[in-house]
Design a protein around this motif. Structure first.
Motif, PDB file in Angstrom:
ATOM      1  N   GLU A 152       0.845  -1.173   0.000  1.00 28.28           N
ATOM      2  CA  GLU A 152       0.000   0.000   0.000  1.00 28.28           C
ATOM      3  C   GLU A 152       0.891   1.237   0.000  1.00 28.28           C
ATOM      4  O   GLU A 152       1.787   1.372   0.821  1.00 28.28           O
ATOM      5  CB  GLU A 152      -0.915   0.004   1.220  1.00 28.28           C
ATOM      6  N   VAL A 153       0.644   2.143  -0.957  1.00 31.64           N
ATOM      7  CA  VAL A 153       1.430   3.359  -1.089  1.00 31.64           C
ATOM      8  C   VAL A 153       0.488   4.540  -0.917  1.00 31.64           C
ATOM      9  O   VAL A 153      -0.604   4.553  -1.479  1.00 31.64           O
ATOM     10  CB  VAL A 153       2.117   3.420  -2.482  1.00 31.64           C
ATOM     11  N   ASP A 154       0.915   5.527  -0.141  1.00 32.88           N
ATOM     12  CA  ASP A 154       0.089   6.724   0.068  1.00 32.88           C
ATOM     13  C   ASP A 154       0.013   7.496  -1.242  1.00 32.88           C
ATOM     14  O   ASP A 154       1.026   7.914  -1.791  1.00 32.88           O
ATOM     15  CB  ASP A 154       0.704   7.589   1.165  1.00 32.88           C
ATOM     16  N   ARG A 155      -1.186   7.691  -1.749  1.00 35.15           N
ATOM     17  CA  ARG A 155      -1.346   8.342  -3.048  1.00 35.15           C
ATOM     18  C   ARG A 155      -0.850   9.790  -3.040  1.00 35.15           C
ATOM     19  O   ARG A 155      -0.487  10.331  -4.077  1.00 35.15           O
ATOM     20  CB  ARG A 155      -2.808   8.281  -3.501  1.00 35.15           C
ATOM     21  N   ARG A 156      -0.825  10.422  -1.854  1.00 39.09           N
ATOM     22  CA  ARG A 156      -0.368  11.815  -1.784  1.00 39.09           C
ATOM     23  C   ARG A 156       1.132  11.938  -2.034  1.00 39.09           C
ATOM     24  O   ARG A 156       1.629  13.011  -2.334  1.00 39.09           O
ATOM     25  CB  ARG A 156      -0.725  12.421  -0.424  1.00 39.09           C
ATOM     26  N   GLY A 157       1.858  10.815  -1.916  1.00 41.40           N
ATOM     27  CA  GLY A 157       3.295  10.844  -2.149  1.00 41.40           C
ATOM     28  C   GLY A 157       3.672  10.487  -3.574  1.00 41.40           C
ATOM     29  O   GLY A 157       4.853  10.389  -3.903  1.00 41.40           O
ATOM     30  N   ILE A 158       2.673  10.314  -4.442  1.00 42.76           N
ATOM     31  CA  ILE A 158       2.933   9.915  -5.825  1.00 42.76           C
ATOM     32  C   ILE A 158       2.867  11.146  -6.725  1.00 42.76           C
ATOM     33  O   ILE A 158       1.899  11.898  -6.695  1.00 42.76           O
ATOM     34  CB  ILE A 158       1.909   8.861  -6.298  1.00 42.76           C
ATOM     35  N   THR A 159       3.913  11.341  -7.533  1.00 44.63           N
ATOM     36  CA  THR A 159       3.959  12.451  -8.475  1.00 44.63           C
ATOM     37  C   THR A 159       3.815  11.874  -9.880  1.00 44.63           C
ATOM     38  O   THR A 159       4.708  11.180 -10.368  1.00 44.63           O
ATOM     39  CB  THR A 159       5.287  13.220  -8.364  1.00 44.63           C
ATOM     40  N   VAL A 160       2.677  12.157 -10.507  1.00 49.21           N
ATOM     41  CA  VAL A 160       2.382  11.626 -11.835  1.00 49.21           C
ATOM     42  C   VAL A 160       2.490  12.767 -12.849  1.00 49.21           C
ATOM     43  O   VAL A 160       1.901  13.828 -12.652  1.00 49.21           O
ATOM     44  CB  VAL A 160       0.946  11.038 -11.873  1.00 49.21           C
ATOM     45  N   PRO A 161       3.245  12.554 -13.957  1.00 49.06           N
ATOM     46  CA  PRO A 161       3.263  13.586 -15.005  1.00 49.06           C
ATOM     47  C   PRO A 161       1.894  13.628 -15.691  1.00 49.06           C
ATOM     48  O   PRO A 161       1.067  12.733 -15.504  1.00 49.06           O
ATOM     49  CB  PRO A 161       4.357  13.089 -15.956  1.00 49.06           C
ATOM     50  N   ASP A 162       1.649  14.652 -16.503  1.00 53.86           N
ATOM     51  CA  ASP A 162       0.391  14.707 -17.250  1.00 53.86           C
ATOM     52  C   ASP A 162       0.380  13.571 -18.258  1.00 53.86           C
ATOM     53  O   ASP A 162       1.221  13.509 -19.148  1.00 53.86           O
ATOM     54  CB  ASP A 162       0.242  16.043 -17.980  1.00 53.86           C
ATOM     55  N   ILE A 163      -0.571  12.655 -18.110  1.00 61.49           N
ATOM     56  CA  ILE A 163      -0.659  11.501 -18.998  1.00 61.49           C
ATOM     57  C   ILE A 163      -1.999  11.573 -19.719  1.00 61.49           C
ATOM     58  O   ILE A 163      -3.054  11.437 -19.094  1.00 61.49           O
ATOM     59  CB  ILE A 163      -0.539  10.171 -18.212  1.00 61.49           C
ATOM     60  N   HIS A 164      -1.940  11.804 -21.023  1.00 60.67           N
ATOM     61  CA  HIS A 164      -3.160  11.883 -21.820  1.00 60.67           C
ATOM     62  C   HIS A 164      -3.119  10.937 -23.007  1.00 60.67           C
ATOM     63  O   HIS A 164      -4.037  10.933 -23.824  1.00 60.67           O
ATOM     64  CB  HIS A 164      -3.397  13.321 -22.300  1.00 60.67           C
ATOM     65  N   LYS A 165      -2.042  10.166 -23.144  1.00 62.00           N
ATOM     66  CA  LYS A 165      -1.906   9.215 -24.251  1.00 62.00           C
ATOM     67  C   LYS A 165      -1.415   7.883 -23.719  1.00 62.00           C
ATOM     68  O   LYS A 165      -0.875   7.805 -22.623  1.00 62.00           O
ATOM     69  CB  LYS A 165      -0.898   9.738 -25.278  1.00 62.00           C
TER      70      LYS A 165
END
Length: 156
Positions: free
Chosen positions: A114-127
């Motif tokens: 289980e990973v805390d979602r607030r600690g995840i940095t996602v780039p803009d993914i649209h494709k």
């Protein structure tokens, strides 16, 4: 100028310190406010030993947390790639975007971590495609994993 008094705080005091901190304050502040209200106690050799012991236990706890985060980082990077299925349209464009919650769910399904979602940095993914995602497991430990965005099968 009056001499300063050393006290140990029993509770957090804004702009002064946290519980268990050794602080130096003016004698009047100690005598008229901190000590009568039970916010702080005067230092004695026994109390100083208790403070040192508490600090050592806290240091060991933080070190253990960091080691656990390092172990989790190694496990995540060993798996390396997580797959997220999204409904796609023309030119590999996906409907919506990939969120940190999507990544947290994919990690939980693939690794049972289980990973805390607030600690995840996602780039803009649209494709559709492969992307690097940073996961902060501890203030000093960050794991980088690949997230593969693939088209969803059927009516998902």
């Amino acid at each position: 100028m009056a001499k300063r008094v050393q006290l140990v705080l029993n509770q957090d005091v804004s702009k002064l310190g946290k519980t268990g901190d050794l602080v130096e304050v003016a004698p009047g502040y100690a005598r008229n406010y901190l000590i009568p209200r039970g916010v702080a106690v005067p230092t004695t050799p026994g109390i100083l030993r208790q403070v040192e012991r508490r600090k050592e236990l806290e240091r060991q706890r933080l070190l253990e947390e960091k080691q656990q985060a390092e172990t989790r980082k190694k496990a995540l990077e060993t798996i390396g790639r997580f797959t997220i299925a999204k409904q796609a349209g023309e030119k590999e464009a996906i409907f919506g975007t990939v969120t940190n919650q999507d990544v947290a769910t994919a990690i939980l399904e693939a690794s049972n971590q289980e990973v805390d979602r607030r600690g995840i940095t996602v780039p803009d993914i649209h494709k559709l495609g492969s992307y690097k995602v940073d996961i902060k497991l501890h203030p000093e430990v960050t794991a980088t994993v690949d997230v593969q965005v693939v088209p969803a099968k059927g009516g998902e």
